[in-house]
Design an enzyme around this catalytic site. Structure first.
Site, PDB file in Angstrom:
ATOM      1  CB  SER A   1      -0.895   0.008   1.246  1.00 45.36           C
ATOM      2  OG  SER A   1      -0.094   0.108   2.417  1.00 45.36           O
ATOM      3  CE  LYS A   2      -1.677   6.533  -3.174  1.00 46.05           C
ATOM      4  NZ  LYS A   2      -2.449   7.786  -3.323  1.00 46.05           N
ATOM      5  NE  ARG A   3      -0.439   0.224   6.143  1.00 46.26           N
ATOM      6  CZ  ARG A   3       0.151  -0.792   6.745  1.00 46.26           C
ATOM      7  NH1 ARG A   3       1.326  -0.604   7.333  1.00 46.26           N
ATOM      8  NH2 ARG A   3      -0.407  -1.988   6.777  1.00 46.26           N
ATOM      9  CG  HIS A   4       3.344  -1.592   2.944  1.00 44.86           C
ATOM     10  ND1 HIS A   4       2.112  -2.121   2.651  1.00 44.86           N
ATOM     11  CD2 HIS A   4       3.606  -1.923   4.225  1.00 44.86           C
ATOM     12  CE1 HIS A   4       1.664  -2.762   3.714  1.00 44.86           C
ATOM     13  NE2 HIS A   4       2.546  -2.652   4.678  1.00 44.86           N
ATOM     14  N   GLY A   5       5.122   1.862   0.450  1.00 44.84           N
ATOM     15  CA  GLY A   5       5.994   2.307  -0.634  1.00 44.84           C
ATOM     16  C   GLY A   5       5.393   2.134  -2.007  1.00 44.84           C
TER      17      GLY A   5
END
Length: 472
Positions: free
Chosen positions: A245-249
């Site tokens: 996801s976006k929080r992961h990259g």
């Protein structure tokens, strides 16, 4: 465009509905490496059939992201929407062969069909009600969709070069739509026709497309076309083992560029996400091209790790050519200082880079760490640096300045000798002189580089000017 079995031809086929995300970039990279390894062609197809969501901005972002990563494509990009007439032509051919049929089911009937299947615990799919009916029974005022007459018996097997042999019973595959009731081709039809016409020999893509491959194979068989070799690669997961996801990259390639990553480093990192060559971690693009094979792709999902990427980026920064690095970070320095570095300051930047790049993990950090070299007098001092400039420290600096004035050559060894002499004659520890000296020259309590190197890079006039300012 005709299929050429003698030449490997791969493709990357993004939808221009957003940026080139990191998973798409890896897919493009794998296809590019495989084609280049075999001396084949790497094609780019923009799947812009979703007219409401496709934008020119997204197309530009995809092309720009791929160019920045160094993934050059052969021939001009193909735009899927412009080939709609060809897609319709194939659907009509399937009608003539009796392998497709007109379906007059209304939207209301299709909704009722889905709800009934759900209520009965059956797979949700089209029930084939117009499969064998005579077109004379068609209701008035209903524009038909065209559906593939998929086989009802037997099974369809994909010999996937990553996932292995995967089989689905044909009864699980309903009669998919080829042309919608408004005459627009569906994704499934367009992809197969384009891949055939482009001569694609190998389809390397995310394993979220594996279910599509069974339906697409039915289309290849219906048209008596050779089916490309499939290789469905596992998706990229976050460090916690969950979908990226976006929080992961899961960001766009442009975001990684803005965060200060080098394209070489990102390319090296991405190729190691799900592919391996022994224990090798760091290798050039030439080596990756030489070594790359589908057999080296792992079956299990790769995990994205920002720390590993940062360390790899630091390696590439340390080994980068100083002049090329200077070209990359000059615009960042210009922006932060609100001025453009002249030729003399650019030479100062190149001279400073060997020490600046030793600890930098990204280009932004590299640019910020060297700002002190280019600030104009009077130099701004951070609070910690200002506290180092006590009256006692200024006395040592004044002593050093007098010694430096007697130098015939502004070279590192002579500067070092004068600093050492100041320390010895004042009978103090080295830090008592070196710390305020660093503060005076940089405006910082801590900065990259040896203090005598900094003075050589700043030059005699600028070094003395900064010392005089600190003392006064």
């Amino acid at each position: 465009m005709s299929q050429n079995a003698k030449q490997v031809i791969t493709r990357f086929a993004p939808s221009p509905t957003g940026f080139l995300h990191i998973g798409g970039a890896r897919t493009a990279l794998f296809n590019w490496l495989f084609a280049r390894h075999h001396g084949g062609k790497f094609m780019l197809r923009i799947e812009d059939t979703d007219r409401k969501r496709s934008t020119q901005e997204a197309i530009d972002a995809i092309l720009d992201g791929m160019s920045w990563l160094g993934l050059d494509w052969d021939d001009e990009p193909i735009f899927q929407y412009s080939r709609a007439d060809r897609h319709r032509e194939v659907a009509e051919q399937l009608l003539e062969k009796g392998l497709a049929y007109r379906c007059y089911a209304t939207p209301e009937e299709l909704t009722e069909m889905r709800e009934t299947a759900k209520a009965e615990g059956r797979p949700v799919g089209y029930d084939g009600r117009w499969r064998d009916r005579d077109p004379s029974e068609a209701p008035e005022g209903v524009s038909p969709a065209i559906r593939l007459k998929a086989p009802r018996d037997g099974a369809t097997t994909i010999h996937d070069h990553v996932q292995g042999e995967v089989t689905v019973q044909n009864q699980e595959l309903d009669d998919m739509i080829l042309l919608r009731s408004d005459g627009s081709p569906t994704y499934m039809l367009s992809v197969v026709v384009d891949d055939h016409d482009m001569g694609i020999t190998h389809i390397i893509r995310g394993d979220d497309h594996l279910t599509n491959a069974f339906r697409q194979k039915l289309l290849y068989q219906a048209m008596d076309w050779e089916t490309p070799i499939f290789a469905h690669i596992p998706l990229i997961y976050g460090p916690d083992g969950k979908k990226l996801s976006k929080r992961h990259g899961a960001l766009g390639v442009d975001a990684y560029r803005d965060m200060g990553y080098l394209p070489d480093a990102l390319r090296n990192y991405l190729v190691r996400l799900g592919w391996a060559h022994g224990d090798d971690e760091i290798f050039s693009t030439e080596q990756a091209t030489e070594w790359f094979s589908i057999e080296g792709i792992n079956k299990s999902p790769a995990r994205f790790d920002f720390d590993k990427l940062a360390n790899l980026n630091g390696h590439y920064i340390r080994n980068a050519d100083e002049e090329k690095l200077a070209q990359l970070i000059k615009p960042l320095i210009d922006k932060q200082l609100d001025k453009s570095l002249d030729d003399n300051l650019c030479q100062r930047l190149i001279a400073a880079l060997p020490s600046l790049k030793e600890r930098a993990k990204d280009i932004n950090e590299l640019a910020s760490s060297g700002l002190f070299y280019f600030r104009e007098s009077p130099l701004p001092f951070e609070e910690k640096a200002e506290k180092l400039l006590t009256d006692e420290a200024k006395g040592y600096l004044k002593d050093l300045l007098q010694r430096l004035s007697g130098l015939n050559n502004w070279v590192k060894s002579d500067i070092h000798d004068q600093i050492a002499a100041t320390v010895a004659d004042n009978d103090v520890g080295f830090g008592k002189v070196a710390k305020p000296l660093r503060a005076a020259l940089t405006g910082l309590a801590a900065s990259p580089g040896n203090i005598d190197d900094i003075m050589v890079i700043l030059g005699e006039d600028e070094s003395k000017k900064r010392l005089e300012q600190a003392i006064s």
